[in-house]
Each structure stands twice: as C-alpha cells, then as structure tokens.
Design an enzyme around this catalytic site. Structure first.
Site, PDB file in Angstrom:
ATOM      1  N   LYS A 194       0.820  -1.212   0.000  1.00  0.00           N
ATOM      2  CA  LYS A 194       0.000   0.000   0.000  1.00  0.00           C
ATOM      3  C   LYS A 194       0.859   1.271   0.000  1.00  0.00           C
ATOM      4  O   LYS A 194       0.629   2.205  -0.774  1.00  0.00           O
ATOM      5  CB  LYS A 194      -0.934  -0.014   1.210  1.00  0.00           C
ATOM      6  CG  LYS A 194      -1.680   1.271   1.466  1.00  0.00           C
ATOM      7  CD  LYS A 194      -2.554   1.647   0.292  1.00  0.00           C
ATOM      8  CE  LYS A 194      -2.962   3.088   0.352  1.00  0.00           C
ATOM      9  NZ  LYS A 194      -4.345   3.300   0.610  1.00  0.00           N
ATOM     10  N   CYS A 248      -2.995  10.833   1.094  1.00  0.00           N
ATOM     11  CA  CYS A 248      -2.301   9.573   0.793  1.00  0.00           C
ATOM     12  C   CYS A 248      -0.945   9.836   0.175  1.00  0.00           C
ATOM     13  O   CYS A 248       0.088   9.549   0.775  1.00  0.00           O
ATOM     14  CB  CYS A 248      -3.145   8.761  -0.163  1.00  0.00           C
ATOM     15  SG  CYS A 248      -4.848   8.695   0.360  1.00  0.00           S
TER      16      CYS A 248
HETATM   17  N1  SAJ Z   1      -1.200  14.976  -9.164  1.00  0.00           N
HETATM   18  C1  SAJ Z   1      -0.267  15.673  -9.909  1.00  0.00           C
HETATM   19  N2  SAJ Z   1       0.105  15.191 -11.132  1.00  0.00           N
HETATM   20  C2  SAJ Z   1      -0.433  14.048 -11.638  1.00  0.00           C
HETATM   21  C3  SAJ Z   1      -1.370  13.331 -10.871  1.00  0.00           C
HETATM   22  C4  SAJ Z   1      -1.741  13.820  -9.626  1.00  0.00           C
HETATM   23  O1  SAJ Z   1       0.255  16.714  -9.497  1.00  0.00           O
HETATM   24  O2  SAJ Z   1      -0.063  13.679 -12.764  1.00  0.00           O
HETATM   25  C5  SAJ Z   1      -1.624  15.482  -7.834  1.00  0.00           C
HETATM   26  C6  SAJ Z   1      -3.128  15.740  -7.719  1.00  0.00           C
HETATM   27  O3  SAJ Z   1      -3.477  17.004  -8.209  1.00  0.00           O
HETATM   28  C7  SAJ Z   1      -3.353  15.602  -6.227  1.00  0.00           C
HETATM   29  C8  SAJ Z   1      -2.330  14.547  -5.811  1.00  0.00           C
HETATM   30  O4  SAJ Z   1      -1.401  14.487  -6.864  1.00  0.00           O
HETATM   31  O5  SAJ Z   1      -3.054  16.798  -5.530  1.00  0.00           O
HETATM   32  C9  SAJ Z   1      -2.879  13.165  -5.557  1.00  0.00           C
HETATM   33  O6  SAJ Z   1      -3.989  12.871  -6.359  1.00  0.00           O
HETATM   34  P1  SAJ Z   1      -4.273  11.484  -7.058  1.00  0.00           P
HETATM   35  O7  SAJ Z   1      -5.524  11.665  -7.823  1.00  0.00           O
HETATM   36  O8  SAJ Z   1      -3.104  11.008  -7.818  1.00  0.00           O
HETATM   37  O9  SAJ Z   1      -4.418  10.421  -5.839  1.00  0.00           O
HETATM   38  P2  SAJ Z   1      -5.273  10.425  -4.453  1.00  0.00           P
HETATM   39  O10 SAJ Z   1      -4.389  10.953  -3.364  1.00  0.00           O
HETATM   40  O11 SAJ Z   1      -6.608  11.037  -4.615  1.00  0.00           O
HETATM   41  O12 SAJ Z   1      -5.492   8.837  -4.225  1.00  0.00           O
HETATM   42  C10 SAJ Z   1      -4.369   7.981  -4.104  1.00  0.00           C
HETATM   43  C11 SAJ Z   1      -4.538   6.782  -5.043  1.00  0.00           C
HETATM   44  N3  SAJ Z   1      -3.270   6.055  -5.132  1.00  0.00           N
HETATM   45  C12 SAJ Z   1      -2.637   5.809  -6.305  1.00  0.00           C
HETATM   46  O13 SAJ Z   1      -3.063   6.201  -7.373  1.00  0.00           O
HETATM   47  C13 SAJ Z   1      -1.396   5.005  -6.230  1.00  0.00           C
HETATM   48  C14 SAJ Z   1      -5.654   5.886  -4.543  1.00  0.00           C
HETATM   49  O14 SAJ Z   1      -5.728   4.699  -5.325  1.00  0.00           O
HETATM   50  C15 SAJ Z   1      -5.403   5.486  -3.081  1.00  0.00           C
HETATM   51  O15 SAJ Z   1      -6.473   4.720  -2.574  1.00  0.00           O
HETATM   52  C16 SAJ Z   1      -5.319   6.751  -2.263  1.00  0.00           C
HETATM   53  O16 SAJ Z   1      -4.234   7.546  -2.761  1.00  0.00           O
HETATM   54  C17 SAJ Z   1      -5.081   6.351  -0.808  1.00  0.00           C
HETATM   55  O17 SAJ Z   1      -6.036   6.461  -0.016  1.00  0.00           O
HETATM   56  O18 SAJ Z   1      -4.009   5.858  -0.482  1.00  0.00           O
END
Ligand code: SAJ
Length: 399
Positions: A194, A248
């Site tokens: 995880k 996360c």
């Molecule tokens: N972000 C970027 N660039 C990108 C992608 C995302 O800057 O190319 C930023 C987003 O704007 C945001 C942050 O990253 O601020 C995180 O967003 P996200 O949509 O990538 O992920 P989370 O935090 O909403 O959810 C993640 C997920 N984990 C993965 O994709 C590995 C989700 O599957 C998990 O369940 C969750 O964390 C968790 O609870 O751990």
C-alpha cells in the site's frame, strides 16, 4: 454481521458497499454529529454515486451508531497521520480503535485494518495489545476520491493475514462486492504494498514537477516535451502541478522516509520536490505580476481550494499550502474561490465564479475543476497562470 469502525472517506463507502451487497452491517463512529447526519438520511461528503449507494444500503438495513457492536468481524478504517517531525506513522487512532473493539468483541473475532500503515506497524503497535485469540488482518484500501464507488467495485485488492484460512475468510467478505482479483498475502507485505503504491505515484509526480522547473529555467515547453516523450512505448510521465495534496500521496511516502531515513533517499527528495511546488507557484505569481506591472496582490485570485479536481476534499491541498506560505512571508490578500467549498474556510473567499472573476485581474488555476474548463471563455482579458495546462488561450502563463 460486520461492524465497520470509522465512517470517513473510506469507511463509509465500504460499509455502504457491503450492506448493499447483502452483508449485515453496522457502521460505528465516535463522532456523534456524523452519526446523526447519517441517521437523518444524509451522506457526509460529496462523491460520485455515493448518494445512490447510501439509499441502497439504507434500504438493505444498514444502521449507524457511536457504539461498538458485539460481532465476529470488524473493519477498522480510521486515519493514520504522520508525525511532522519524525515522519513516522502515528498509529494512535488505529490502536485506540483496536482497544475499543477488544473491549467488546468475543473470543476469536476477526479484526480487519484498512487504514494505511507502514510496514511493521501492526507487528509493533497492534499485536502487543491483542488478546482473546483475536485474528488480525490488513486489507488496505485502494480507492481514489472522485471515482470511489467504481473503484471499490472494480479494483484488485490485497489482504494480509497470518494464515491462509483467515485470509480466505476475509476475502469471502470482500468478494460480496469486489469484482477485481483479491490477493492473499502476509500482513507486512500488505502494509508495504500500500505504501509503495502511493510512493510510486509521488515519485513520478515529483519527476514531472522537476521537469517543469528545468523547462521553466531554460524556456522549454514541459507539456510538449512530456507529450512527445510519452509517445515512446516505455515512457509514461505524469503531469506537473501546483503541488500534491490529499491524505495519501502527500503523506504515505513519508512513512518510508521516517522508518528508513538512510535508505529512502529518492523518496525523500521526491517528497521535498512536491512539497516545494506551492512556493514555486507563489514565486511564479510574483514574477508574472512584475512582468505585467501589477502591484496589487488583492487583484490576484486563486481558483480552487480542493486537493484535486471535482471533489470537495481540501486535505493537504496545494492552495492551502500556498496560502500558508504566503502568510509565512508576512503577506496576505490573495482572493480565493472554489465551487465545491460552500463554507467560509479562508480569508477573502468567494462563493460565485462571476463575482470572483470581477474582483481580480489575474487568475491562478490551482485546480482543474470541470467548472473552469467549461467557463474558460470568462478568463478572456485576464492574466492567467494555468498550473494544469487546461486553458487554451493566447498569453496564458504556466508553471
Ligand atoms: N497529481 C499531480 N500530477 C499528476 C497526478 C496527480 O500533481 O499527474 C496530484 C493531484 O493534483 C493531487 C495529488 O497528486 O493533488 C494526488 O492525487 P491522485 O488523484 O493522484 O491520488 P489520491 O491521493 O486522490 O489517491 C491515491 C490513489 N493512489 C494511487 O493512485 C497510487 C488511490 O488509489 C489510493 O487509494 C489513495 O491515494 C489512498 O487512499 O491511499
């Protein structure tokens, strides 16, 4: 009957999903106000498909209470923050919930922990308090805010248990709704997978952010470069942005840095890179204002307060980080607006897009909500710093 402990972003959808798939469920949370809201028939946050799922679960007989139930299976999904100084996971909520369960559960009950914890946490903090032959299982959640209901149904899952039989029994419960593959492994492996999944994403976002900085320094177009690189069959670069929020990706990788400080070097650097992005944006605002001859910071507005698009979740959001950084530099006055945030949470906050746009000359797109994409023409005539490369207009600035 399954007693789900902790009815937050993960516990609530999980409880609803189980209930709507024929499992008898009681949801427990120590927050009485939250339980009252649920019992009054309302969900506690906005999420695609959640209201429909809620109705189905209520029809199927789910109940909500502040009490812990006497039953054979518990699912614990409480927050696991990290200690800001040591960067280590703070398991206090998990341990407290486990102790509360132990006070009521019968001998031999199964206790499933969904909360994210670093490898070894269950061994170090949970096992020592276990008694009554209680079986401990780790089934880390994997769902993404904004698409939780779909992902609960379709994502593969991991279940870590001490023995096969316990793992298979818990797998059967999740199989009531989960259409993905469910892998049974040991507890420490489940803990590590995880944290590694979120670290993988954090490191890759940091790489994109670093490229943005390099390209900014030398006048190159990072978006064009990423687009071309991603045409290579083995390259898939993520997008740079104004920072990383959520509970996360901006948190979990720190657990590894905290536990393995002399080994987790790339991760440490990646997290620092992401954490520095809101400051980088603040600096871009300063540069652009100078270039445009703007002097009044109160004519600059931040679009978006949430940590990502189309959700109402503000935890660790880059906009909040940027505002804090602004204050630390003894400055204030930036205006803010987010269509998903109806409560007043920061100074100079607007609740209407047109009023917000009328009050500013420069707009910084911090979050790519659909609303701003659909109303992009309203930005005509404004100075725009687009942190997500979504506004297709001449003269738009980027990070
Ligand atoms: N972000 C970027 N660039 C990108 C992608 C995302 O800057 O190319 C930023 C987003 O704007 C945001 C942050 O990253 O601020 C995180 O967003 P996200 O949509 O990538 O992920 P989370 O935090 O909403 O959810 C993640 C997920 N984990 C993965 O994709 C590995 C989700 O599957 C998990 O369940 C969750 O964390 C968790 O609870 O751990």
């Amino acid at each position: 009957m399954v007693n789900v402990i902790g009815l937050g972003y993960i516990g609530l959808p999980t409880a609803l999903m189980l209930a709507s798939h024929g499992v008898e469920v009681v949801g427990t949370d120590y927050n009485k106000e939250l339980v009252d809201t649920l019992n009054a028939g309302h969900t506690t946050f906005k999420e695609k498909g959640l209201d429909e799922l809620f109705d189905a679960a209520v029809n199927a007989g789910i109940t909500f209470t502040t009490q812990y139930m006497v039953t054979d299976t518990y699912i614990v999904s409480v927050p696991t923050p990290y200690d800001k100084f040591s960067k280590k996971v703070d398991a206090k909520y998990v341990v407290a919930a486990v102790k509360d369960v132990l006070a009521v559960c019968p001998e031999g009950a199964t206790l499933v922990i969904e909360s994210t914890v670093s490898p070894g946490t269950i061994e170090k903090f949970v096992r020592p308090v276990l008694a009554k032959g209680v079986k401990i299982v780790h089934a880390p959640e994997r769902i993404i805010p904004g698409n939780m209901v779909y992902e609960l149904l379709h994502n593969n899952r991991t279940i870590g248990a001490d023995d096969r039989a316990t793992g298979e029994a818990v797998k059967k419960i999740y199989s009531s709704f989960c259409e993905g593959e469910i892998v049974v492994t040991d507890i420490k492996t489940a803990e590590m997978t995880k944290v590694v999944e979120n670290t993988y994403r954090a490191v890759n976002i940091a790489f994109a952010n670093e490229l943005a900085k390099i390209c900014r320094h030398d006048g190159m177009d990072v978006y064009e470069i990423i687009k071309i690189c991603n045409m290579h069959p083995r390259v898939n670069i993520l997008q740079p942005g104004p920072g990383v929020g959520g509970h996360c990706i901006s948190v979990d990788p720190w657990f590894l840095v905290g536990d393995y400080p002399s080994l987790a070097k790339v991760i440490d650097e990646a997290m620092r890179t992401n954490d520095a992005m809101p400051d980088f944006v603040l600096n871009r605002i300063y540069e652009i204002m100078k270039e445009k001859g703007m002097t009044d910071i109160t004519r600059v507005g931040l679009y978006g307060l949430t940590y990502k698009e189309n959700v109402d979740d503000m935890r660790e959001s880059p906009t909040l980080q940027l505002l804090e950084s602004q204050e630390r530099h003894l400055a204030t006055g930036l205006k803010v607006y987010d269509p998903f945030i109806t409560a007043d949470v920061v100074a100079n906050q607007y609740h209407n897009l047109d009023e917000f746009l009328n009050a500013v000359d420069m707009v910084v797109v911090m979050v790519k909500h659909n609303e701003i994409k659909e109303n992009a023409e309203k930005l005509a005539g404004k100075v725009v710093l687009d942190c997500h490369n979504i506004i297709d207009q001449p003269g738009v600035y980027h990070i």
